[in-house]
Design an enzyme around this catalytic site. Structure first.
Site, PDB file in Angstrom:
ATOM      1  N   LYS A 172       0.756  -1.088  -0.095  1.00 26.36           N
ATOM      2  CA  LYS A 172       0.073  -0.038  -0.007  1.00 26.36           C
ATOM      3  C   LYS A 172       0.653   1.200  -0.076  1.00 26.36           C
ATOM      4  O   LYS A 172       0.547   2.162  -0.707  1.00 26.36           O
ATOM      5  CB  LYS A 172      -0.833   0.064   1.256  1.00 26.36           C
ATOM      6  CG  LYS A 172      -1.526   1.326   1.552  1.00 26.36           C
ATOM      7  CD  LYS A 172      -2.705   1.544   0.517  1.00 26.36           C
ATOM      8  CE  LYS A 172      -3.414   3.036   0.626  1.00 26.36           C
ATOM      9  NZ  LYS A 172      -4.689   3.376   0.901  1.00 26.36           N
ATOM     10  N   LYS A 240       0.931  11.800   5.067  1.00 21.78           N
ATOM     11  CA  LYS A 240       1.310  10.664   6.052  1.00 21.78           C
ATOM     12  C   LYS A 240       2.007   9.276   5.258  1.00 21.78           C
ATOM     13  O   LYS A 240       2.938   8.601   5.813  1.00 21.78           O
ATOM     14  CB  LYS A 240       0.202  10.373   6.835  1.00 21.78           C
ATOM     15  CG  LYS A 240       0.186   9.367   8.003  1.00 21.78           C
ATOM     16  CD  LYS A 240      -0.527   7.944   7.492  1.00 21.78           C
ATOM     17  CE  LYS A 240      -2.099   8.301   6.963  1.00 21.78           C
ATOM     18  NZ  LYS A 240      -2.717   6.854   6.564  1.00 21.78           N
TER      19      LYS A 240
HETATM   20  P1  NA7 Z   1     -10.477  10.347   7.453  1.00 22.57           P
HETATM   21  O1  NA7 Z   1     -11.950  10.757   6.773  1.00 22.57           O
HETATM   22  O2  NA7 Z   1      -9.693  11.524   8.055  1.00 22.57           O
HETATM   23  O3  NA7 Z   1     -11.111   9.543   8.797  1.00 22.57           O
HETATM   24  C1  NA7 Z   1     -10.370   9.176   9.851  1.00 22.57           C
HETATM   25  C2  NA7 Z   1     -10.964   8.285  10.929  1.00 22.57           C
HETATM   26  O4  NA7 Z   1     -10.153   8.149  11.909  1.00 22.57           O
HETATM   27  C3  NA7 Z   1     -12.375   9.177  11.380  1.00 22.57           C
HETATM   28  O5  NA7 Z   1     -12.955   8.140  11.924  1.00 22.57           O
HETATM   29  C4  NA7 Z   1     -11.577   9.677  12.869  1.00 22.57           C
HETATM   30  O6  NA7 Z   1     -12.579   9.914  13.514  1.00 22.57           O
HETATM   31  C5  NA7 Z   1     -10.652   8.656  13.219  1.00 22.57           C
HETATM   32  N1  NA7 Z   1      -9.580   9.210  14.160  1.00 22.57           N
HETATM   33  C6  NA7 Z   1      -8.546   9.807  13.946  1.00 22.57           C
HETATM   34  N2  NA7 Z   1      -7.945  10.129  14.917  1.00 22.57           N
HETATM   35  C7  NA7 Z   1      -8.406   9.336  15.987  1.00 22.57           C
HETATM   36  C8  NA7 Z   1      -8.081   9.110  17.275  1.00 22.57           C
HETATM   37  N3  NA7 Z   1      -6.897   9.844  17.621  1.00 22.57           N
HETATM   38  N4  NA7 Z   1      -8.764   8.469  17.868  1.00 22.57           N
HETATM   39  C9  NA7 Z   1      -9.707   7.636  17.450  1.00 22.57           C
HETATM   40  N5  NA7 Z   1     -10.244   7.849  15.875  1.00 22.57           N
HETATM   41  C10 NA7 Z   1      -9.355   8.720  15.316  1.00 22.57           C
HETATM   42  O7  NA7 Z   1      -9.938   9.373   6.669  1.00 22.57           O
HETATM   43  P2  NA7 Z   1     -10.194   8.257   5.576  1.00 22.57           P
HETATM   44  O8  NA7 Z   1     -11.512   7.602   6.178  1.00 22.57           O
HETATM   45  O9  NA7 Z   1     -10.222   8.938   4.184  1.00 22.57           O
HETATM   46  O10 NA7 Z   1      -8.952   7.272   5.865  1.00 22.57           O
HETATM   47  C11 NA7 Z   1      -9.030   6.194   6.944  1.00 22.57           C
HETATM   48  C12 NA7 Z   1      -7.777   5.439   6.332  1.00 22.57           C
HETATM   49  O11 NA7 Z   1      -7.643   4.750   5.253  1.00 22.57           O
HETATM   50  C13 NA7 Z   1      -6.434   6.222   6.566  1.00 22.57           C
HETATM   51  O12 NA7 Z   1      -5.388   5.452   7.050  1.00 22.57           O
HETATM   52  C14 NA7 Z   1      -6.149   6.454   4.951  1.00 22.57           C
HETATM   53  O13 NA7 Z   1      -4.936   6.763   4.733  1.00 22.57           O
HETATM   54  C15 NA7 Z   1      -6.819   5.259   4.415  1.00 22.57           C
HETATM   55  P3  NA7 Z   1     -13.405  11.507  13.903  1.00 22.57           P
HETATM   56  O14 NA7 Z   1     -14.437  11.191  13.061  1.00 22.57           O
HETATM   57  O15 NA7 Z   1     -12.389  12.502  13.404  1.00 22.57           O
HETATM   58  O16 NA7 Z   1     -13.555  11.500  15.107  1.00 22.57           O
END
Ligand code: NA7
Length: 292
Positions: A172, A240
């Site tokens: 990936k 990232k």
């Molecule tokens: P998004 O739309 O930025 O969503 C990120 C998700 O991760 C979202 O559910 C966030 O929750 C969650 N998140 C981010 N930081 C935290 C922490 N600290 N604790 C718990 N949850 C968190 O990304 P995508 O859906 O486009 O992508 C997800 C992955 O797939 C990523 O690795 C990409 O590179 C590929 P929130 O809604 O902000 O509360």
């Protein structure tokens, strides 16, 4: 009866995946840090888990998809984390994009708990997540994949088993380095062509009819020409992924000169962006240079 599925992470990718799991008839329990993002799925039949632990405790198979390594560590090992709730004999599938080294740590912890684990990041973007056409890059055992494939079929169409845990993330990171370079190469060529007075559309027409065509540019060239950088694959996430790829290369003693140069450009654009933008906003680097 269909296995109970848990989903932690309802961002741009996770939410449409949840919707497709519901459409396919899987009982679904969800958790997201920002609870309101679950509202639509709850209306469509999902159950809310009070914590990542509660989701795991209610599920035969748990899928996690959160932004980055700290987010994944938080939901897995933080207070009321997923791992503490996983049942013996259940399966954890992580579709976040993180480092292979982190996934091997997750795999080791799962093994201690008699839980099977796949690192299973995806490609296909929000379009693929919505249409259920994601492509999975998988690290882990064939028998684990065989167990969860009927579930993953609801969200994806191609499943590549690439080696032991960590192999999915390795491929990936390599894949996203290619996408980042293809979009960057297009942005540079566009600056050259438009700087010389030829319309960008002409370049796209020839490019996409030639050996140099790139599928990603079917989607990204039009948005770059329009200057519409609403996030579909956010720049912060591509940045990232490039960082993780370069870190992996460093650990392996490999240099990636074009990747490193592109990372500098993406970093400059990311630092200057005042809002969340798509990674195709890398084209702004040359737009600014030309208007200066
Ligand atoms: P998004 O739309 O930025 O969503 C990120 C998700 O991760 C979202 O559910 C966030 O929750 C969650 N998140 C981010 N930081 C935290 C922490 N600290 N604790 C718990 N949850 C968190 O990304 P995508 O859906 O486009 O992508 C997800 C992955 O797939 C990523 O690795 C990409 O590179 C590929 P929130 O809604 O902000 O509360």
């Amino acid at each position: 009866m269909k296995p109970a599925v848990g989903l932690v992470g309802l961002g741009l990718m996770g939410k449409p995946m949840g919707r497709n799991l519901l459409k396919a008839g899987f009982p679904l329990t969800v958790w997201n840090r920002t609870a309101s993002k679950a509202d639509d799925l709850l209306r469509e039949g999902a159950r809310w888990g009070e914590s990542p632990l509660a989701v795991a405790a209610a599920s035969d198979v748990v899928i996690t998809i959160v932004s980055d390594p700290p987010a994944l560590e938080g939901i897995l090992w933080g207070a009321n984390g997923v791992l503490e709730g996983m049942r013996k004999g259940s399966v954890l599938v992580d579709s976040s994009t993180v480092s292979p080294e982190l996934e091997r740590r997750v795999a080791a912890d799962c093994a201690q708990r008699a839980v099977d684990f796949l690192d299973a990041p995806v490609t296909g973007g929000t379009w693929g997540a919505e249409s259920g056409d994601l492509v999975f890059m998988i690290g882990g055992r064939q028998e684990t994949l065989t167990r969860v494939e009927p579930i993953l079929q609801a969200v994806g169409k191609r499943f590549f088993l690439l080696g032991p845990n960590g192999a999915g993330q390795t491929v990936k990171l390599a894949m996203n380095m290619i996408l980042a370079l293809q979009v960057e190469a297009f942005a540079e060529a566009l600056a050259l062509v438009t700087g010389a007075g030829v319309a960008g559309e002409k370049l796209v027409e020839v490019l996409q009819s030639s050996m140099a065509r790139a599928g990603v540019l079917d989607v990204k060239a039009p948005v770059i020409l329009k200057g519409d950088f609403k996030p579909s694959f956010p720049l912060r996430l591509m940045h990232k992924d490039m960082r993780l790829a370069l870190e992996l290369a460093k650990q392996l003693g490999i240099t990636l000169p074009a990747g490193a140069a592109a990372f500098e450009t993406y970093s400059t654009v990311k630092a200057a962006a005042k809002e969340d933008v798509d990674f195709s906003a890398v084209a702004r680097f040359w737009q600014k240079a030309q208007s200066a």
